[in-house]
Design a protein around this motif. Structure first.
Motif, PDB file in Angstrom:
ATOM      1  N   LEU A 144      -4.182  -6.246   8.747  1.00 54.96           N
ATOM      2  CA  LEU A 144      -3.268  -5.109   8.655  1.00 54.96           C
ATOM      3  C   LEU A 144      -1.817  -5.553   8.783  1.00 54.96           C
ATOM      4  CD1 LEU A 144      -5.094  -2.373  10.778  1.00 54.96           C
ATOM      5  CD2 LEU A 144      -5.033  -2.618   8.303  1.00 54.96           C
ATOM      6  N   ILE A 179      -3.572   5.633  12.173  1.00 57.21           N
ATOM      7  CA  ILE A 179      -4.782   4.860  12.430  1.00 57.21           C
ATOM      8  C   ILE A 179      -5.316   5.128  13.831  1.00 57.21           C
ATOM      9  CG2 ILE A 179      -5.598   2.495  12.817  1.00 57.21           C
ATOM     10  CD1 ILE A 179      -3.812   1.651  10.472  1.00 57.21           C
ATOM     11  N   ALA A 208       0.012   5.121   0.334  1.00 61.35           N
ATOM     12  CA  ALA A 208      -1.075   6.072   0.548  1.00 61.35           C
ATOM     13  C   ALA A 208      -0.636   7.472   0.137  1.00 61.35           C
ATOM     14  CB  ALA A 208      -1.510   6.069   2.007  1.00 61.35           C
ATOM     15  N   PHE A 224     -10.200  -1.749  -0.462  1.00 60.12           N
ATOM     16  CA  PHE A 224     -10.350  -1.650   0.985  1.00 60.12           C
ATOM     17  C   PHE A 224     -11.803  -1.405   1.370  1.00 60.12           C
ATOM     18  CE2 PHE A 224      -5.679  -0.241   1.654  1.00 60.12           C
ATOM     19  CZ  PHE A 224      -5.285  -1.555   1.507  1.00 60.12           C
ATOM     20  N   VAL A 251       0.854  -1.189   0.000  1.00 54.83           N
ATOM     21  CA  VAL A 251       0.000   0.000   0.000  1.00 54.83           C
ATOM     22  C   VAL A 251       0.885   1.232   0.000  1.00 54.83           C
ATOM     23  CG1 VAL A 251      -1.735   1.331   1.238  1.00 54.83           C
ATOM     24  CG2 VAL A 251      -1.838  -1.154   1.276  1.00 54.83           C
ATOM     25  N   GLY A 294      -8.582   3.119  -3.687  1.00 54.95           N
ATOM     26  CA  GLY A 294      -8.755   2.282  -2.501  1.00 54.95           C
ATOM     27  C   GLY A 294     -10.051   1.516  -2.472  1.00 54.95           C
ATOM     28  N   PHE A 343       3.391  -0.881   4.281  1.00 53.39           N
ATOM     29  CA  PHE A 343       2.820   0.444   4.077  1.00 53.39           C
ATOM     30  C   PHE A 343       3.886   1.455   3.690  1.00 53.39           C
ATOM     31  CE2 PHE A 343       0.100  -1.620   7.260  1.00 53.39           C
ATOM     32  CZ  PHE A 343      -1.156  -1.464   6.692  1.00 53.39           C
ATOM     33  N   LEU A 396      -7.031   4.236   4.907  1.00 53.87           N
ATOM     34  CA  LEU A 396      -6.377   3.341   5.857  1.00 53.87           C
ATOM     35  C   LEU A 396      -7.078   3.383   7.205  1.00 53.87           C
ATOM     36  CD1 LEU A 396      -2.619   4.058   5.059  1.00 53.87           C
ATOM     37  CD2 LEU A 396      -4.081   2.257   4.150  1.00 53.87           C
ATOM     38  N   GLN A 397      -7.524   4.566   7.604  1.00 53.30           N
ATOM     39  CA  GLN A 397      -8.252   4.674   8.861  1.00 53.30           C
ATOM     40  C   GLN A 397      -9.576   3.925   8.787  1.00 53.30           C
ATOM     41  OE1 GLN A 397      -7.975   9.071   8.901  1.00 53.30           O
ATOM     42  NE2 GLN A 397      -6.947   8.874  10.867  1.00 53.30           N
ATOM     43  N   VAL A 433       1.925   4.843   9.905  1.00 54.29           N
ATOM     44  CA  VAL A 433       0.553   4.475   9.535  1.00 54.29           C
ATOM     45  C   VAL A 433      -0.234   4.039  10.764  1.00 54.29           C
ATOM     46  CG1 VAL A 433      -0.817   2.741   8.317  1.00 54.29           C
ATOM     47  CG2 VAL A 433       1.043   3.910   7.144  1.00 54.29           C
TER      48      VAL A 433
END
Length: 693
Positions: free
Chosen positions: A462, A600, A276, A394, A274, A391, A467, A447-448, A596
């Motif tokens: 996860l 989160i 971001a 996800f 990933v 995304g 990441f 991601l959150q 990350v």
């Protein structure tokens, strides 16, 4: 030792300081006044900053020293505020240095031990003797106020410095030694230094500092050149191109080539990756350039297989048509003939079932595929890649189309665990060692959302991802750049095609071993990671992710090995050098993973505070930095607060608690928040602007 009345001491001339004759006021306290001296013996000259009545400063110095002698627990708090050079009385400076020296050596600190220490250095009589040390303790109401006493003494020292600076500048200006601009600059510097000293070091907002850039030198040469050229052409961080490059390698080899570290430990070579990035970061351009060969080869494989598929499909349909014809005829015949026809139809059915229609070759699936179709496709093709510049995947994992997220296929297809497909159709066989590659470039907020998915953290989803969270180049991009050289792009295309075609042609997965030297490197990495999993160590709060780090490192090493030697013996053991390069890449992903997981876990106030802090760190258009800010300034500068101004106060309060800002006035008692007119002073250290990415 006491000095009665007033004595005259002459200051020796120093560079930039006039020779002055000053009077030292005797303290109004009844304790004996120690001799003025420097540590190590000898009398000290009186500094012009130490002139005039300073009773309040002397009392504060005595109280601060007494607090440290009374309670050593407050020594770190006091020394964080008050330095040895801040004391008005040289004897107090000597006592301070003695206390800190003993504390640094973990020696007990009290009037008796300090007396003994000063006796060994020859300074005891010069500071006033043992009785003076005991009197310092007696003058302290409570040691808990030591930090406040230290602040009073420090402020007095700053005032003395400013007094001396003003005197020096005034004299140099009168003599014409300095220009007006030089005088102003030196005065501002003195004021800034004084302001700096009134602030404690701010507490970070749970940040990991600037994150490292992807170590492109660890990549194979043909991929490194593509990544660097693409990053320059698109004006994007190389992290994104490099991460998608690893996803392309994983698409080619993942599940088709395994790597054996040592007997009993084998890893697949597929990765979950990933990167971001915020909107408008040219993700689609980078994604397309790094994955275009994959999709082109997939289309070519489908076209090449099309004749065989049509031939088999035609043969199967003809065989099934023959079965239908025999059954139709059997329905119209008498009993004896019907039995014969049914037997012939059964034999024809068996022949039809034996005709296998190969599926169209697939290397990838769409980025918005749901778990059930993905399970079906993995049962058919075994090795697939979910690649997307967005995304959506996800969102699917989080349960966009179902009330309960289905994580099973994503968990099993990373490790290669046995995959059951009965939920789709009972005609499909169970698949051993499925391999899914994931390479996506979502927005950070996604991601959150993924982390909030039930089971995403607890079940280890996860923990399976590597990441990357690179900084955005928005606002700092070049307008005109050079395109990727044809030689670079064609080499990248050819090498990636060679990998895809080589490994898709393998009838069964192949296992590549590690060399003995590479195994030793892996063992060292295991030991390093194990230590970092201990309480209070860097990875102690991400043990689920860190527990898979060495395995991920080996997978990366396998891909680097295959990419390096696709034309020169890729079946040879993986070298120690490849593992070392993979470890460098894994260290990069570790730093970003920590960021990350902080992202989160961050609450909205922390995120708002980070945005305000970043704004304060950047200079204004005229090149200067903000030293003060009002609440309404924050609203005007940040669109994120428009319509939600109630979020500003928690963010500013968090910055205040962490020491980045300081209000000029306290909040009104019983009020709902601070007035928009309240001015916040900004920590001088904040003005160190962020380096442009």
């Amino acid at each position: 030792m006491a000095r009665a009345g007033r004595g005259l001491w002459r200051e020796a001339a120093r560079p930039g300081l006039p020779a002055l004759t000053t009077e030292l006021e005797t303290s109004s306290m009844t304790q004996p006044t120690p001799e003025s001296h420097r540590s190590g013996g000898g009398f000290a000259s009186v500094h012009p900053l130490r002139e005039g009545p300073h009773d309040h400063a002397i009392e504060a110095e005595q109280a601060a020293l007494g607090a440290m002698l009374l309670s050593p627990a407050v020594i770190p708090e006091i020394t964080a505020v008050l330095d040895a050079v801040d004391y008005y009385r040289p004897a107090h400076e000597t006592i301070h240095r003695a206390i800190t020296a003993m504390h640094e050596r973990d020696e007990p600190v009290d009037p008796i031990t300090v007396t003994a220490y000063l006796g060994t250095t020859g300074d005891l009589n010069r500071v006033g003797g043992a009785s003076y040390l005991h009197s310092l303790v007696q003058q302290v109401p409570t040691a808990s106020n030591g930090e406040y006493y230290a602040a009073i003494a420090r402020d007095a020292a700053d005032n003395r410095r400013l007094d001396a600076t003003g005197l020096r500048l005034s004299q140099r200006a009168r003599t014409g030694e300095l220009t007006a601009d030089a005088t102003r600059a030196e005065a501002l510097a003195a004021l800034e230094a004084a302001e700096q000293r009134t602030w404690s070091e701010p507490t970070p907002l749970g940040e990991n500092g600037p994150l490292p850039r992807f170590p492109v030198d660890a990549l194979p040469g043909w991929m490194r050149e593509q990544v660097v050229a693409l990053a320059e052409f698109t004006q994007t961080p190389p992290d994104m191109a490099a991460t998608m490059g690893l996803a392309a390698l994983s698409t080619a080899a993942g599940g088709r080539v395994h790597v054996q570290i040592r007997p009993g430990w084998t890893e697949q070579s597929n990765l979950y990756l990933v990167c971001a990035m915020p909107p408008a970061s040219r993700k689609s351009d980078v994604f397309s350039a790094m994955t275009a060969p994959i999709y082109r080869i997939e289309d070519e494989l489908a076209q090449q297989a099309k004749p065989a598929i049509i031939e088999a499909q035609t043969a199967k349909e003809a065989a099934e048509a023959e079965v239908d014809a025999l059954l139709s005829k059997a329905r119209k015949c008498d009993t004896m003939d019907r039995q014969q026809l049914v037997a012939e139809a059964s034999a024809a059915r068996m022949l039809a079932d034996e005709i296998h229609v190969p599926p169209a070759p697939r290397l990838t699936v769409s980025g918005d595929i749901t778990p059930e179709p993905l399970t079906h496709l993995l049962a058919t093709h075994r090795c697939l890649a979910a690649l997307s510049p967005e995304g959506d995947l996800f969102d699917i994992i989080a349960g966009r189309y179902s009330a309960r997220p289905n994580l099973g296929v994503f968990l099993q297809a990373h490790k290669g665990e046995r995959l059951q497909t009965d939920r789709i159709t009972r005609d499909q066989p169970t698949v051993d060692r499925p391999a899914l590659t994931i390479g996506v470039t979502p927005q950070p907020a996604v991601l959150q959302d993924l982390a909030a998915t039930p089971g995403a953290r607890d079940r280890g989803l996860l923990a399976r991802f590597l990441f990357a969270l690179p900084p955005s180049n928005l606002g700092y991009r070049k307008i005109r750049t050079h395109p990727i050289p044809d030689a670079v792009s064609s080499t990248y295309d050819a090498r990636l095609e060679a990998m895809v075609r080589t490994f898709t042609d393998l009838p069964d997965p192949v296992t590549v071993p590690l060399s003995a030297q590479a195994d030793a490197v892996v063992e060292r990495l295991q030991e390093e990671v194990e230590q970092k999993l201990r309480p209070d160590q860097p990875l102690s709060h991400v043990t689920d992710w860190a527990g898979k780090l060495v395995g991920a490192t080996v997978r990366i090493a396998c891909l680097l090995h295959l990419a390096d030697r696709i034309t020169t013996g890729w079946g040879d053991p993986v070298s120690a050098a490849c593992v070392e390069r993979a470890a460098v890449i894994a260290a990069y992903y570790t730093a970003h993973a920590l960021a990350v997981f902080d992202l989160i876990a961050a609450d909205p106030a922390t995120e708002d505070a980070r945005h305000i802090l970043t704004w304060l760190q950047r200079p204004k258009q005229n090149g200067t930095h903000r030293t003060t800010v009002k609440r309404r300034d924050v609203v005007a500068a940040h669109r994120r607060f428009r319509g939600r101004t109630d979020a500003i106060d928690p963010a500013l309060r968090l910055l205040e608690e962490h020491g980045y800002v300081r209000p000029d006035a306290p909040p009104a008692q019983g009020g709902k928040g601070r007035s928009a007119s309240i001015t916040f002073r900004v920590h001088p250290a904040v003005k160190a602007s962020l380096d442009a990415p």
